[in-house]
Design a protein around this motif. Sequence first.
Motif, short mmCIF file in Angstrom:
data_model
loop_
_atom_site.label_atom_id
_atom_site.label_comp_id
_atom_site.label_asym_id
_atom_site.label_seq_id
_atom_site.Cartn_x
_atom_site.Cartn_y
_atom_site.Cartn_z
N ALA A 45 0.87 -1.09 0.08
CA ALA A 45 0.09 -0.02 -0.12
C ALA A 45 0.82 1.24 0.04
O ALA A 45 0.44 2.19 -0.72
CB ALA A 45 -0.96 -0.13 1.07
N ILE A 46 1.84 1.17 0.88
CA ILE A 46 2.70 2.27 0.84
C ILE A 46 3.42 2.79 -0.44
O ILE A 46 3.58 3.68 -0.98
CB ILE A 46 3.76 2.35 2.02
N THR A 47 3.88 1.42 -1.01
CA THR A 47 4.65 1.57 -2.54
C THR A 47 3.63 2.25 -3.48
O THR A 47 4.10 3.14 -4.20
CB THR A 47 5.05 0.37 -2.94
N LEU A 48 2.41 1.56 -3.44
CA LEU A 48 1.56 2.02 -4.53
C LEU A 48 0.89 3.27 -4.17
O LEU A 48 0.55 4.05 -5.22
CB LEU A 48 0.30 1.23 -4.58
N SER A 49 0.98 3.71 -3.05
CA SER A 49 0.63 5.26 -2.66
C SER A 49 1.42 6.32 -3.21
O SER A 49 1.21 7.66 -3.56
CB SER A 49 0.81 5.38 -1.27
N LEU A 50 2.85 5.92 -3.70
CA LEU A 50 3.56 6.93 -4.43
C LEU A 50 3.69 6.76 -5.94
O LEU A 50 4.68 7.03 -6.56
CB LEU A 50 4.93 6.47 -3.75
N THR A 51 2.57 6.01 -6.50
CA THR A 51 2.51 5.74 -7.95
C THR A 51 0.92 6.36 -8.44
O THR A 51 0.23 6.68 -7.58
CB THR A 51 2.75 4.36 -8.17
N SER A 52 1.13 6.44 -9.76
CA SER A 52 -0.22 6.54 -10.53
C SER A 52 -0.30 5.03 -11.12
O SER A 52 0.33 4.77 -11.94
CB SER A 52 0.00 7.57 -11.44
N PHE A 53 -1.51 4.60 -10.55
CA PHE A 53 -1.63 3.22 -10.83
C PHE A 53 -3.43 2.75 -11.17
O PHE A 53 -4.16 3.29 -10.39
CB PHE A 53 -1.52 2.26 -9.82
N ASN A 54 -3.72 2.42 -12.56
CA ASN A 54 -5.23 2.31 -12.79
C ASN A 54 -5.35 0.81 -13.05
O ASN A 54 -6.29 0.43 -13.75
CB ASN A 54 -5.47 3.13 -14.20
N GLN A 264 -20.39 10.14 3.87
CA GLN A 264 -18.97 9.63 3.44
C GLN A 264 -17.64 9.53 4.20
O GLN A 264 -17.46 10.80 4.66
CB GLN A 264 -18.65 10.47 2.09
N LEU A 265 -17.55 8.48 4.46
CA LEU A 265 -16.18 7.97 5.35
C LEU A 265 -15.04 7.80 4.63
O LEU A 265 -15.13 7.51 3.35
CB LEU A 265 -16.57 6.98 6.22
N ILE A 266 -13.78 7.85 5.28
CA ILE A 266 -12.62 7.61 4.63
C ILE A 266 -12.70 6.05 3.91
O ILE A 266 -12.16 6.14 2.86
CB ILE A 266 -11.47 7.80 5.42
N THR A 267 -13.26 5.13 4.53
CA THR A 267 -13.15 3.88 3.88
C THR A 267 -13.97 3.91 2.53
O THR A 267 -13.84 3.19 1.58
CB THR A 267 -13.59 2.62 4.95
N ASN A 268 -15.00 4.87 2.59
CA ASN A 268 -15.89 4.77 1.42
C ASN A 268 -15.41 5.32 0.31
O ASN A 268 -15.65 5.10 -0.86
CB ASN A 268 -17.22 5.40 1.80
N HIS A 269 -14.48 6.55 0.53
CA HIS A 269 -13.58 7.39 -0.16
C HIS A 269 -12.51 6.51 -0.90
O HIS A 269 -12.37 6.45 -1.86
CB HIS A 269 -13.28 8.45 0.49
N ILE A 270 -12.11 5.47 -0.03
CA ILE A 270 -11.19 4.95 -0.46
C ILE A 270 -11.54 3.56 -1.57
O ILE A 270 -11.09 3.31 -2.78
CB ILE A 270 -10.27 3.59 0.46
N PHE A 275 -12.15 1.03 -6.38
CA PHE A 275 -13.10 -0.32 -7.16
C PHE A 275 -14.08 0.37 -8.03
O PHE A 275 -14.79 -0.33 -8.42
CB PHE A 275 -13.57 -1.26 -5.87
N ILE A 276 -14.17 1.74 -8.04
CA ILE A 276 -15.25 2.44 -9.05
C ILE A 276 -14.48 3.08 -9.93
O ILE A 276 -14.72 2.92 -11.18
CB ILE A 276 -16.20 3.42 -8.03
N ARG A 277 -13.41 4.14 -9.54
CA ARG A 277 -13.01 4.78 -10.48
C ARG A 277 -11.34 4.13 -10.82
O ARG A 277 -10.78 4.42 -11.79
CB ARG A 277 -12.42 6.20 -9.91
N TYR A 278 -11.12 2.92 -10.18
CA TYR A 278 -9.91 2.18 -10.38
C TYR A 278 -8.61 3.16 -10.47
O TYR A 278 -7.52 3.02 -11.38
CB TYR A 278 -9.74 1.61 -11.74
N GLU A 279 -8.64 4.17 -9.55
CA GLU A 279 -7.40 4.96 -9.24
C GLU A 279 -6.67 4.27 -7.99
O GLU A 279 -6.75 4.95 -7.05
CB GLU A 279 -7.64 6.38 -9.19
N MET A 280 -5.95 3.41 -8.17
CA MET A 280 -5.42 2.52 -7.00
C MET A 280 -4.32 3.22 -6.41
O MET A 280 -4.07 2.95 -5.11
CB MET A 280 -4.89 1.15 -7.66
#
Length: 309
Positions: A45-54, A264-270, A275-280
């Motif tokens: 998760a930390i690694t992916l947070s530093l990327t743009s991944f679809n 809307q809570l942070i888990t919903n935002h995640i 899983f809806i916009r696929y901006e992982m």
Amino acid sequence: MDQMINSEKKKFNQMKFKENLSLMLMLMPYVLLFSIFIALPVAVAITLSLTSFNVIQTPNPIGLLNFINIFTQDEVFLKYVLPNTLMYAIIIGPGGYILAFILAWMIAQIQKGPRTIIALAIYSPSMVGGVFISVVWRTLFSGDESGYINALLMSWDMIDRPIQFLQSPEYLMNIVIIVALWSSMGVGFLAMLAGILNGNEELYEAAYIEGIRNKFQEVMYVTVPMMKPQMLFGAVMSIVGTFTNGYIGVALSGSNPTPQNAAQLITNHIDDFGFIRYEMGYAAALSVVLLIMIWVFSKVAYRLFAERD
């Protein structure tokens, strides 16, 4: 003489090696499970947070841009998600925790048979919360005449048309908080109940000899200090459950994001970004922010309830 000393040292080293080896083998299952299910996902998760991944293309490193966007560009997060999450955590965390302790203490005062039945009834919503939310609470607050609350209010002539409780920003968050408190009696509640039931009776007797005169003093000066490990466990479970329990608003309203982001809570935002916009990459950055929030609140709980040497 030197040969004998060397022989003893060799035996001692062999014995020490065997002890260390057996200890490592005993710890291996825990280390393996911890690495697979906790350490590795956090690292990913930390690694992916530093990327743009679809999800489809190869992750593109972008540094801290996702985190910068969260706190500077994400209007929904700053205006709705963060305030909702903090308000929800402050009310449900301490509120559910205090309610769990009060219920556990009250149940501990009655006989074993009724106590078991009542404890099971209180604990069961935490196991079947999703089913109850879908069937019971949505039926209660349904936005037409078939909804029990609307039917009751209309029969009393308090309203002339059904209220859209689950689609209205005015009501949705309050209903989510009520349902969350109702379903917050999980393993933390059971741990507190066990701690109270297994308390040392001699401490209570000594406390009354020393001058305690009522039940409130008994709870404050004997029960709470005696069951600090259970209180700490309950606090940590309450914190984790509160911050990760975002399905209630979505289950009640039937959509993610919730209507006008009211619940809307942070888990919903995640979930929305992942899983809806696929901006992982962005979803991973939000999950890291959530992890830091849980860690901070957990440190506060450790400060309050951890045993001090």
